[in-house]
Design a protein around this motif. Structure first.
Motif, PDB file in Angstrom:
ATOM      1  N   TRP A  64       0.848  -1.202   0.000  1.00  0.00           N
ATOM      2  CA  TRP A  64       0.000   0.000   0.000  1.00  0.00           C
ATOM      3  C   TRP A  64       0.879   1.245   0.000  1.00  0.00           C
ATOM      4  O   TRP A  64       1.975   1.241   0.558  1.00  0.00           O
ATOM      5  CB  TRP A  64      -0.881   0.018   1.251  1.00  0.00           C
ATOM      6  N   ILE A  65       0.340   2.299  -0.614  1.00  0.00           N
ATOM      7  CA  ILE A  65       0.982   3.614  -0.600  1.00  0.00           C
ATOM      8  C   ILE A  65      -0.011   4.623  -0.039  1.00  0.00           C
ATOM      9  O   ILE A  65      -1.188   4.636  -0.448  1.00  0.00           O
ATOM     10  CB  ILE A  65       1.371   4.057  -2.033  1.00  0.00           C
ATOM     11  N   ALA A  66       0.452   5.451   0.888  1.00  0.00           N
ATOM     12  CA  ALA A  66      -0.360   6.568   1.385  1.00  0.00           C
ATOM     13  C   ALA A  66       0.445   7.844   1.222  1.00  0.00           C
ATOM     14  O   ALA A  66       1.641   7.869   1.532  1.00  0.00           O
ATOM     15  CB  ALA A  66      -0.741   6.351   2.848  1.00  0.00           C
ATOM     16  N   GLY A  67      -0.182   8.884   0.712  1.00  0.00           N
ATOM     17  CA  GLY A  67       0.522  10.145   0.512  1.00  0.00           C
ATOM     18  C   GLY A  67      -0.347  11.329   0.891  1.00  0.00           C
ATOM     19  O   GLY A  67      -1.579  11.280   0.782  1.00  0.00           O
ATOM     20  N   VAL A  68       0.318  12.384   1.347  1.00  0.00           N
ATOM     21  CA  VAL A  68      -0.373  13.603   1.763  1.00  0.00           C
ATOM     22  C   VAL A  68       0.043  14.741   0.840  1.00  0.00           C
ATOM     23  O   VAL A  68       1.236  15.047   0.722  1.00  0.00           O
ATOM     24  CB  VAL A  68      -0.026  13.959   3.231  1.00  0.00           C
ATOM     25  N   SER A  69      -0.924  15.334   0.140  1.00  0.00           N
ATOM     26  CA  SER A  69      -0.714  16.489  -0.735  1.00  0.00           C
ATOM     27  C   SER A  69       0.329  16.162  -1.821  1.00  0.00           C
ATOM     28  O   SER A  69       0.109  15.277  -2.640  1.00  0.00           O
ATOM     29  CB  SER A  69      -0.333  17.711   0.119  1.00  0.00           C
ATOM     30  N   PHE A  70       1.461  16.835  -1.827  1.00  0.00           N
ATOM     31  CA  PHE A  70       2.537  16.525  -2.771  1.00  0.00           C
ATOM     32  C   PHE A  70       2.888  15.032  -2.726  1.00  0.00           C
ATOM     33  O   PHE A  70       3.117  14.391  -3.762  1.00  0.00           O
ATOM     34  CB  PHE A  70       3.755  17.384  -2.409  1.00  0.00           C
ATOM     35  N   GLY A  71       2.898  14.455  -1.527  1.00  0.00           N
ATOM     36  CA  GLY A  71       3.184  13.026  -1.381  1.00  0.00           C
ATOM     37  C   GLY A  71       2.132  12.152  -2.052  1.00  0.00           C
ATOM     38  O   GLY A  71       2.442  11.054  -2.521  1.00  0.00           O
ATOM     39  N   ALA A  72       0.875  12.634  -2.106  1.00  0.00           N
ATOM     40  CA  ALA A  72      -0.172  11.884  -2.809  1.00  0.00           C
ATOM     41  C   ALA A  72       0.107  11.863  -4.314  1.00  0.00           C
ATOM     42  O   ALA A  72      -0.110  10.848  -4.982  1.00  0.00           O
ATOM     43  CB  ALA A  72      -1.535  12.515  -2.525  1.00  0.00           C
ATOM     44  N   TRP A  73       0.589  12.983  -4.835  1.00  0.00           N
ATOM     45  CA  TRP A  73       0.943  13.062  -6.267  1.00  0.00           C
ATOM     46  C   TRP A  73       2.082  12.087  -6.595  1.00  0.00           C
ATOM     47  O   TRP A  73       2.016  11.344  -7.572  1.00  0.00           O
ATOM     48  CB  TRP A  73       1.322  14.495  -6.605  1.00  0.00           C
ATOM     49  N   ILE A  74       3.115  12.079  -5.745  1.00  0.00           N
ATOM     50  CA  ILE A  74       4.229  11.153  -5.952  1.00  0.00           C
ATOM     51  C   ILE A  74       3.742   9.708  -5.821  1.00  0.00           C
ATOM     52  O   ILE A  74       4.082   8.835  -6.632  1.00  0.00           O
ATOM     53  CB  ILE A  74       5.365  11.429  -4.940  1.00  0.00           C
ATOM     54  N   GLY A  75       2.921   9.445  -4.815  1.00  0.00           N
ATOM     55  CA  GLY A  75       2.449   8.087  -4.575  1.00  0.00           C
ATOM     56  C   GLY A  75       1.638   7.540  -5.736  1.00  0.00           C
ATOM     57  O   GLY A  75       1.766   6.366  -6.100  1.00  0.00           O
ATOM     58  N   MET A  76       0.823   8.390  -6.337  1.00  0.00           N
ATOM     59  CA  MET A  76      -0.001   7.914  -7.448  1.00  0.00           C
ATOM     60  C   MET A  76       0.831   7.713  -8.716  1.00  0.00           C
ATOM     61  O   MET A  76       0.506   6.866  -9.556  1.00  0.00           O
ATOM     62  CB  MET A  76      -1.182   8.843  -7.653  1.00  0.00           C
ATOM     63  N   GLN A  77       1.935   8.451  -8.823  1.00  0.00           N
ATOM     64  CA  GLN A  77       2.860   8.149  -9.925  1.00  0.00           C
ATOM     65  C   GLN A  77       3.548   6.800  -9.702  1.00  0.00           C
ATOM     66  O   GLN A  77       3.755   6.033 -10.643  1.00  0.00           O
ATOM     67  CB  GLN A  77       3.916   9.248 -10.047  1.00  0.00           C
ATOM     68  N   LEU A  78       3.874   6.522  -8.436  1.00  0.00           N
ATOM     69  CA  LEU A  78       4.526   5.251  -8.131  1.00  0.00           C
ATOM     70  C   LEU A  78       3.599   4.065  -8.440  1.00  0.00           C
ATOM     71  O   LEU A  78       4.068   3.008  -8.879  1.00  0.00           O
ATOM     72  CB  LEU A  78       4.952   5.235  -6.658  1.00  0.00           C
ATOM     73  N   LEU A  79       2.291   4.260  -8.231  1.00  0.00           N
ATOM     74  CA  LEU A  79       1.312   3.223  -8.596  1.00  0.00           C
ATOM     75  C   LEU A  79       1.505   2.743 -10.028  1.00  0.00           C
ATOM     76  O   LEU A  79       1.345   1.566 -10.331  1.00  0.00           O
ATOM     77  CB  LEU A  79      -0.109   3.791  -8.540  1.00  0.00           C
ATOM     78  N   MET A  80       1.793   3.711 -10.922  1.00  0.00           N
ATOM     79  CA  MET A  80       1.882   3.389 -12.347  1.00  0.00           C
ATOM     80  C   MET A  80       3.112   2.544 -12.658  1.00  0.00           C
ATOM     81  O   MET A  80       3.158   1.850 -13.674  1.00  0.00           O
ATOM     82  CB  MET A  80       1.926   4.680 -13.174  1.00  0.00           C
ATOM     83  N   ARG A  81       4.106   2.614 -11.784  1.00  0.00           N
ATOM     84  CA  ARG A  81       5.374   1.915 -12.029  1.00  0.00           C
ATOM     85  C   ARG A  81       5.454   0.569 -11.330  1.00  0.00           C
ATOM     86  O   ARG A  81       6.291  -0.262 -11.695  1.00  0.00           O
ATOM     87  CB  ARG A  81       6.542   2.778 -11.503  1.00  0.00           C
ATOM     88  N   ARG A  82       4.638   0.391 -10.309  1.00  0.00           N
ATOM     89  CA  ARG A  82       4.819  -0.769  -9.424  1.00  0.00           C
ATOM     90  C   ARG A  82       3.517  -1.556  -9.319  1.00  0.00           C
ATOM     91  O   ARG A  82       2.647  -1.236  -8.496  1.00  0.00           O
ATOM     92  CB  ARG A  82       5.285  -0.296  -8.043  1.00  0.00           C
ATOM     93  N   PRO A  83       3.358  -2.587 -10.129  1.00  0.00           N
ATOM     94  CA  PRO A  83       2.094  -3.325 -10.136  1.00  0.00           C
ATOM     95  C   PRO A  83       1.776  -4.034  -8.831  1.00  0.00           C
ATOM     96  O   PRO A  83       0.639  -4.430  -8.604  1.00  0.00           O
ATOM     97  CB  PRO A  83       2.287  -4.338 -11.272  1.00  0.00           C
ATOM     98  N   GLU A  84       2.785  -4.181  -7.956  1.00  0.00           N
ATOM     99  CA  GLU A  84       2.511  -4.854  -6.689  1.00  0.00           C
ATOM    100  C   GLU A  84       1.715  -3.979  -5.727  1.00  0.00           C
ATOM    101  O   GLU A  84       1.196  -4.461  -4.716  1.00  0.00           O
ATOM    102  CB  GLU A  84       3.814  -5.315  -6.019  1.00  0.00           C
TER     103      GLU A  84
END
Length: 218
Positions: free
Chosen positions: A103-123
């Motif tokens: 799981w990834i959790a991000g706050v504000s700017f961290g949410a933007w980074i986290g959702m980009q990481l979703l695209m790279r990491r299918p796990e």
């Protein structure tokens, strides 16, 4: 909650890590708000998210992006920070290669980074995005968004405007095979200054649903 130092793309990164209490435990990583606005891994909501996942038996990491705290390097407008997040996830997975889910959790700017990481990491099978700044950063890379998750917004958010967040939610909800939850916290501003308990109740309710063995969302 032991301090950890691990290698990043631009040198050492500083974090706090709660190891998994059992084999095959899930992994969670928490990403902090914008460094230019004072965001660090010690931001209040980041710490609350960390404690929530730790209580639920996840191997949990929060860390400082490059140039924050003891992390080496300088701010890189999101490009380098995405690489930092990928390195941090690699580091956690080196201890827990058998993790049942991530799981990834991000706050504000961290949410933007986290959702980009979703695209790279299918796990990554679940995400929590708090106050994603859809009016300030481009979220069009979510095409399609690969994982189900929740987006939580403050009703009185003056930074990440509710209208822009609603458009992002509507766009993501057109996609098949994922489910996007969306909660709006009444009266809350971008920092949830007086509404952190309500915010965390929303997070816990969502995690209760998703982590139930009978959850309809996989």
């Amino acid at each position: 909650m032991p301090e950890v130092i691990f290698p990043g793309p631009e040198g050492r990164l500083e974090g706090r890590f709660a190891p998994a209490p059992r084999p095959r435990a899930p992994v969670a990583m928490i990403l902090h708000p914008h460094p230019a606005a004072g965001g660090t891994m010690n931001s209040r909501i980041v710490q609350e998210l960390y404690k929530t996942f730790q209580r639920r038996g996840f191997a949990t990491l929060r860390f400082n992006f490059r140039g924050v705290g003891k992390s080496q390097g300088t701010f890189d407008n999101g490009i380098g920070e995405l690489s930092d997040a990928a390195s941090a996830l690699d580091w956690v997975q080196s201890f827990h290669p058998e993790a049942s889910t991530t799981w990834i959790a991000g706050v504000s700017f961290g949410a933007w980074i986290g959702m980009q990481l979703l695209m790279r990491r299918p796990e990554i099978r679940g995400f929590i995005s708090i106050a994603p700044p859809a009016n300030m950063f481009d979220f069009s890379f979510l095409a399609p968004c690969p994982s189900s998750g929740i987006i939580i917004q403050g009703e009185a958010d003056e930074v990440a405007t509710p209208g822009a967040t609603q458009k992002l939610v509507d766009k993501l909800r057109t996609q098949k095979h994922i489910t996007i939850h969306h909660d709006t916290i009444p009266k809350a501003n971008h920092f949830f200054e007086n509404e952190t308990p309500e915010l965390m109740r929303s997070v816990d309710k969502y995690l209760d649903m998703r982590l139930d063995p009978n959850s309809p969302i996989r």
